[in-house]
Design a protein around this motif. Structure first.
Motif, mmCIF file in Angstrom:
data_model
loop_
_atom_site.group_PDB
_atom_site.id
_atom_site.type_symbol
_atom_site.label_atom_id
_atom_site.label_comp_id
_atom_site.label_asym_id
_atom_site.label_seq_id
_atom_site.Cartn_x
_atom_site.Cartn_y
_atom_site.Cartn_z
ATOM 1 N N ARG C 201 -19.695 -52.260 -44.556
ATOM 2 C CA ARG C 201 -20.109 -50.823 -45.089
ATOM 3 C C ARG C 201 -19.213 -50.744 -46.424
ATOM 4 O O ARG C 201 -19.992 -50.321 -47.522
ATOM 5 C CB ARG C 201 -19.540 -49.822 -44.328
ATOM 6 N N ILE C 202 -17.916 -50.934 -46.793
ATOM 7 C CA ILE C 202 -17.453 -50.867 -48.144
ATOM 8 C C ILE C 202 -18.077 -51.810 -49.255
ATOM 9 O O ILE C 202 -18.446 -51.591 -50.082
ATOM 10 C CB ILE C 202 -15.720 -51.290 -48.048
ATOM 11 N N MET C 206 -19.820 -51.013 -52.648
ATOM 12 C CA MET C 206 -19.718 -51.493 -53.819
ATOM 13 C C MET C 206 -20.889 -52.172 -54.534
ATOM 14 O O MET C 206 -21.168 -52.131 -55.709
ATOM 15 C CB MET C 206 -18.690 -52.660 -53.470
ATOM 16 N N VAL C 207 -21.705 -52.891 -53.590
ATOM 17 C CA VAL C 207 -22.942 -53.462 -54.138
ATOM 18 C C VAL C 207 -24.020 -52.394 -54.671
ATOM 19 O O VAL C 207 -24.393 -52.540 -55.763
ATOM 20 C CB VAL C 207 -23.730 -54.161 -53.069
ATOM 21 N N ALA C 254 -30.385 -52.825 -44.777
ATOM 22 C CA ALA C 254 -30.250 -52.024 -43.899
ATOM 23 C C ALA C 254 -29.604 -50.505 -44.648
ATOM 24 O O ALA C 254 -29.852 -49.609 -43.937
ATOM 25 C CB ALA C 254 -29.466 -52.466 -42.723
ATOM 26 N N ALA C 255 -28.938 -50.850 -45.618
ATOM 27 C CA ALA C 255 -28.206 -49.824 -46.300
ATOM 28 C C ALA C 255 -29.448 -49.238 -47.573
ATOM 29 O O ALA C 255 -28.978 -48.095 -48.157
ATOM 30 C CB ALA C 255 -27.040 -50.241 -46.984
ATOM 31 N N GLN C 513 -22.006 -41.793 -47.462
ATOM 32 C CA GLN C 513 -21.404 -41.759 -48.796
ATOM 33 C C GLN C 513 -20.939 -42.915 -49.470
ATOM 34 O O GLN C 513 -20.384 -43.588 -48.521
ATOM 35 C CB GLN C 513 -20.351 -40.585 -48.452
ATOM 36 N N ASN C 514 -21.018 -42.883 -50.754
ATOM 37 C CA ASN C 514 -20.503 -44.058 -51.323
ATOM 38 C C ASN C 514 -18.968 -43.977 -51.496
ATOM 39 O O ASN C 514 -18.417 -42.789 -52.190
ATOM 40 C CB ASN C 514 -21.028 -44.376 -52.589
#
Lengths: 322, 135, 549
Positions: C201-202, C206-207, C254-255, C513-514
């Motif tokens: 997820r992290i 970042m991507v 998926a994100a 959330q990012n």
């Protein structure tokens, strides 16, 4: 070790909390012989009735991780758990890699004792070392005592017999691998855990087990008191289900006590231990006898087809006890 | 007496995550008939001492690749001594020749440099254990 | 300059069109004897053409040589800063940062894990103050920086951004790469902090962030180097790396990310080991496989998103402590293989690395080695010069075949998802088991002298260690760093720090959330690496390895 390890001295120190002494005592048990027999004599009356839990299942099922979670719950509960993690020795080299204890690493401190034990290629020996280790842990007031063994073979089924409550851990897809041993599993399991239950096939695994249990009801193989092993879905990596397993173990223990089964099992275990010790003693005598000139003569006669093997054995039996 | 099973605790101290070598040593010792209590990465002297006590181990093998050997190996020797455990410590991995005498002075029983053969590894452990047993 | 020919195939014509659009270096592209050579020889696919087996650009090194990126980092930020300036002065074109173990594990220099480790394996970074010092007097809008860090990558990237912003440089001006490949940590390098799913997820955060704000920055360098160093064979290095790549692609899709967008930001990092042709075949196969999967499995249409661009490092594990100077020969050949296989950037190891961190002189020799390959050997004149050689083509196919077997296994394990297959493989110990098996097999071969390593099990004359000057990190480094850290903690505003950390914890708990913006705020408040990581550990938990020996 040439430094004398006196069982009596070690036992006294171990019972007063010295971990190093307990570690050395367990070595005495593993090595067997006169010192171990002496230890058995001293420790046997110090029986405290600790709960003995067996955790077994195929390699890679996640038993150690689950055991780790259970010990954590035990410690939180105020208990003083001991774990005996049994792994197979290489049949060729006699060595072993014992890597289970690291999976229980996050339980700190004095309350938990972990001992790794290799089968050392003598399933008979193992059958004595495990009860011996349990006896020692019990005498030192560890409770519960968890025996973790790998595999689902005959040896493990035997070892499972040393526990009050046996937890059998399977994973999705288990059915393919252990067809042959389903019967053995069914006999020993008091609690089933389907681990890695987040994977596809988890529900199938559960259904499989339910069906097996239903069948045993029909064939009359199940427990006379009507106890049906619960099937718990778990994920030992994140701890899901560990709580339920812990409760199921406690429930089974209560069931054993209330039905008088606990006493029956304990009697049975002692009988099995005596039998195993007897078998080992007889084995030694057999070895000696087979080396004798009489037996060599008999064997040669069998070879020449003058005597049948069955007859030869009966002759030797007489000589063994004659 | 001489043939009694040898039990060795294998571990890495500190944060270093290179475990290729220690895994190979584990298999090597197993193949030589020893029982290896494999603790692996990120152990502390405390966790290793606890393992030695509970497992009644005959030796401790430390794998070091991080230039920390001059601090960590002596710390291990000391921790065992403090716990009254008379067990040899064998260090393997990246140890420059020039440091070996310092480790020796700190009480390390044997040092195996990179490129030590399987035979050398087994012998170092067996010899260190035998030396203790005949003391 | 080569001329077109009417008998040229369509593919060749297409290649030539692309080639003519490229701007070329000012160099003669001739042999030493003055014979002009073609930019490429042989058959399609030509460089720059799907599936890019022969190279990702039509003009390859004729336009730009590979980046000579030399890894550096040790001691305090000041020490590394000096080494950085040295490298830039000596002609290195990019900076590559190595961090110390505590930093790599998200621990501060004053943590219990810091003892004996601060500044030893790389530079110690505890707060933004260290990062500012690390890049003092270096123009971040011009220099390309690679940061080799994984577990706490988001925090380190945030610090880099904060340093630049403090100097009036906006994130979109920054170029470089951060390794940030957590999957291989569970498989090989073991520098993880949180469990696999939250770590991925992290990475997707970042991507997303870099795709939007930092188009010239590669947010992930999917690495096989460490997998190989841990003991895998070449095919496993290839397959596990690309499988991890597929996993990240699936996670990004998926994100909600556009595979054509972020596909362009991915880069890879491979090992260059000593079996010359196996390495060349492996790297060519990597390009071909990646392009095919991106196109056919993940529906990528943008060419740039199908390209396997990669950095290569010569194999640290192949260096010997015995007769260390001969490592110079090993590194030269490994570097040559990488250049002939079309790497985009290259790090050549220093000969003394088997013993300790490299000395300045050894690092310079390593850089000169690359410069000899680039400017003297002539291999950079022709793209994919080994293409068409029967052994090379066979090897490429063979590497691909072996890799596909592994992909099939992982795909099954994941019931049709490479991401799930990789997660399952990690949980089950598949990767670490395969790697340990391969490492043990190799060791047994060495022991039996079926595998020869010069100086180790053969030709051992000269093994008495020559007085190689070892780089020793003085204990003062730790003391100095602890002082600086204490100073920062004293002078910063604790209220802002607390608020910033709370924000990090909150966003960590909200997967839609990012995390990047709140982490950037936290580093600007001079929260420490461990504090920020800790805020995430509270939410995500920490990863405990299930040891498989």
């Amino acid at each position: 070790m040439t430094t004398a390890r006196d069982p009596e001295d070690l036992l006294q120190r171990a019972r007063s909390g010295e971990r190093r002494a307990l570690g050395q005592l367990l070595t005495v048990v593993e090595r067997g012989g006169a010192a171990a027999d002496e230890l058995t004599r001293l420790a046997h009356p110090l029986f405290n009735g600790a709960q003995i839990v067996g955790v077994t299942g195929a390699p890679g099922a996640g038993k150690s991780t689950l055991t780790g979670k259970l010990t954590r719950l035990a410690v939180i509960n105020g208990d003083r758990p001991a774990v005996l993690a049994v792994d197979p020795s290489s049949p060729i080299t006699g060595g072993a890699i014992l890597g289970d204890r690291v999976r229980m690493n996050d339980v700190a401190g004095e309350e938990l004792f972990i001992r790794s034990m290799a089968t050392r290629g003598h399933s008979g020996g193992l059958a004595l070392a495990v009860p011996g280790a349990i006896r020692v842990f019990d005498a030192c007031e560890y409770d519960p005592i968890i025996i973790e063994t790998v595999g689902v073979g005959q040896v493990e089924v035997d070892v499972a017999g040393t526990a009050d409550t046996t937890v059998v851990v399977v994973t999705p897809g288990w059915g393919d691998a252990v067809q042959a041993n389903k019967a053995g599993l069914l006999e020993v399991a008091d609690v089933f855990v389907v681990n890695k239950s987040d994977r596809p096939g988890a529900d199938d695994a559960r259904r499989d087990l339910e069906m097996m249990l239903d069948l045993s009801h029909v064939t009359g193989q199940e427990d006379a008191s009507g106890y049906r092993p619960p099937i718990i879905m778990a994920n030992s990596l994140d701890g899901t289900g560990a709580d339920e397993v812990w409760k199921a173990i406690a429930l089974h223990r209560a069931h054993l006590e209330s039905t008088g089964q606990l006493a029956v099992r304990r009697r049975g275990r002692l009988a099995a231990e005596v039998r195993n010790r007897l078998a080992e003693l007889v084995d030694v005598s057999i070895d000696e006898l087979m080396e004798s000139s009489d037996s060599r003569a008999l064997l040669e006669s069998t070879n020449q087809k003058e005597t049948s093997p069955a007859h030869a054995a009966r002759q030797l039996l007489d000589r063994l006890f004659g | 007496m001489a043939d009694e099973q040898i039990r060795v605790v294998l571990a890495k101290l500190g944060l270093d995550g290179h475990d290729r070598g220690i895994k190979i040593v584990a298999r090597t010792l197993r193949d030589a008939g020893m029982e290896v209590i494999y603790l692996g990465l990120r152990q502390t002297t405390k966790s290793i001492v606890a393992a030695v006590e509970e497992e009644d181990a005959d030796a401790v093998g430390l794998s070091m690749h991080n230039a920390g050997h001059l601090t960590l190996a002596p710390a291990m020797v000391q921790a065992l001594a403090d716990a009254d455990l008379d067990v040899p410590v064998i260090v393997g991995g990246i140890v420059p020749n020039v440091d070996m005498s310092e480790l020796d002075g700190a009480g390390v029983a044997a040092v195996l440099g990179p490129g030590a053969s399987a035979e050398e590894v087994v012998k170092a452990v067996a010899d260190a254990v035998a030396a203790k047993r005949t003391q | 300059m080569s001329e077109g020919h009417p008998a040229d195939s369509e593919a060749k014509k297409a290649w030539r069109t692309a080639f003519e659009k490229a701007s070329l270096r000012d160099a003669p592209f001739e042999t030493m004897s003055g014979v002009p050579v073609e930019p490429v020889y042989g058959e399609e696919p030509f460089p720059g053409q799907y599936p890019y087996t022969r190279g990702i650009y039509a003009s390859m090194y004729r336009s730009r040589l590979w980046t000579m990126r030399m890894f550096a980092g040790f001691g305090t930020a000041e020490d590394t800063n000096l080494r950085f300036k040295d490298i830039l002065n000596n002609g290195g074109s990019g900076l590559s940062t190595a961090f110390d173990m505590p930093t790599l594990m998200g621990r501060d220099s004053d943590s219990e894990w810091g003892l004996g480790e601060v500044g030893r394996a790389g530079v110690a970074i505890d707060t933004l103050a260290d990062m500012e010092q690390l890049f003092a007097d270096i123009d971040l809008s011009v220099v390309s920086t690679s940061m080799t860090i994984n577990g706490p990558a988001a925090i380190i990237l945030a610090m880099y951004i904060a340093v630049a912003e403090g100097r009036g440089i906006t994130p979109d001006q920054l170029s470089g790469t951060i390794q940030n490949d957590i999957l291989k940590e569970y498989q090989a390098q073991k520098e993880y902090i949180y469990p696999p799913r939250p770590s991925v997820r992290i990475i997707t955060d970042m991507v997303k962030y870099t795709t939007a704000e930092m188009p010239r920055f590669h947010p992930i360098s999917i690495s096989g180097y460490h997998i190989r160093e841990a003991g895998s064979n070449a095919a496993q290095e290839l397959a596990f790396t690309l499988a991890n790549g597929f996993a990240y692609v699936e996670a990004a899709i998926a994100a909600g990310l556009d595979v054509n967008e972020f596909g362009r930001r991915l880069s890879f990092f491979f090992n260059s080991h000593i079996d010359f042709f196996e390495e060349v075949g492996k790297l060519r196969a990597a390009r071909r496989i990646w392009a095919r999967w991106m196109k056919e499995r993940y529906g990528v249409t943008d060419e740039r998103a199908m390209m396997c661009r990669f950095h290569t490092q010569t194999a640290g594990v192949s260096l010997t402590a015995q007769q260390p100077e001969i490592n110079i020969a090993r590194v030269a050949m490994q570097g040559l293989a990488a250049a002939m296989a079309g790497t985009q950037s290259l790090h050549t190891d220093s000969f003394d690395e088997a013993l300790a961190l490299p000395t300045e002189k050894a690092a310079r020799i390593a850089l000169r080695t690359q410069q000899i390959i680039a400017f003297e050997t002539g291999v950079a004149n022709v793209a994919d010069p080994l293409g068409g050689a029967r052994y090379v083509e066979w090897m490429t196919d063979e590497m691909e075949r072996q890799a596909e077997e592994i992909f099939t296994h992982l795909d099954e394990l994941g019931s049709g998802s490479m991401l799930e297959g990789v997660y399952a493989g990690i949980d089950d110990g598949y990767f670490v088991g395969q790697i340990a098996d391969a490492a043990y097999r190799y060791q047994r071969e060495l022991n039996a002298e079926r595998q020869i390593v010069v100086g180790v099990n053969a030709f051992t004359d000269g093994d008495e260690e020559t007085e190689v000057n070892l780089l020793r990190i003085s204990a003062e480094v730790e003391a100095k760093q602890l002082e600086r850290l204490a100073e920062v903690k004293k002078t910063r505003d604790s209220a802002s720090v607390a608020a910033a950390l709370a924000a990090v914890g909150k966003v960590a708990g909200e997967s839609d959330q990012n995390l990047m913006p709140v982490i950037i705020d936290a580093v600007k408040a001079y929260a420490t690496l461990e504090e920020i990581s800790g805020a995430m550990e509270t939410v995500f938990g920490t990863y405990v390895e299930q040891s498989i020996v």
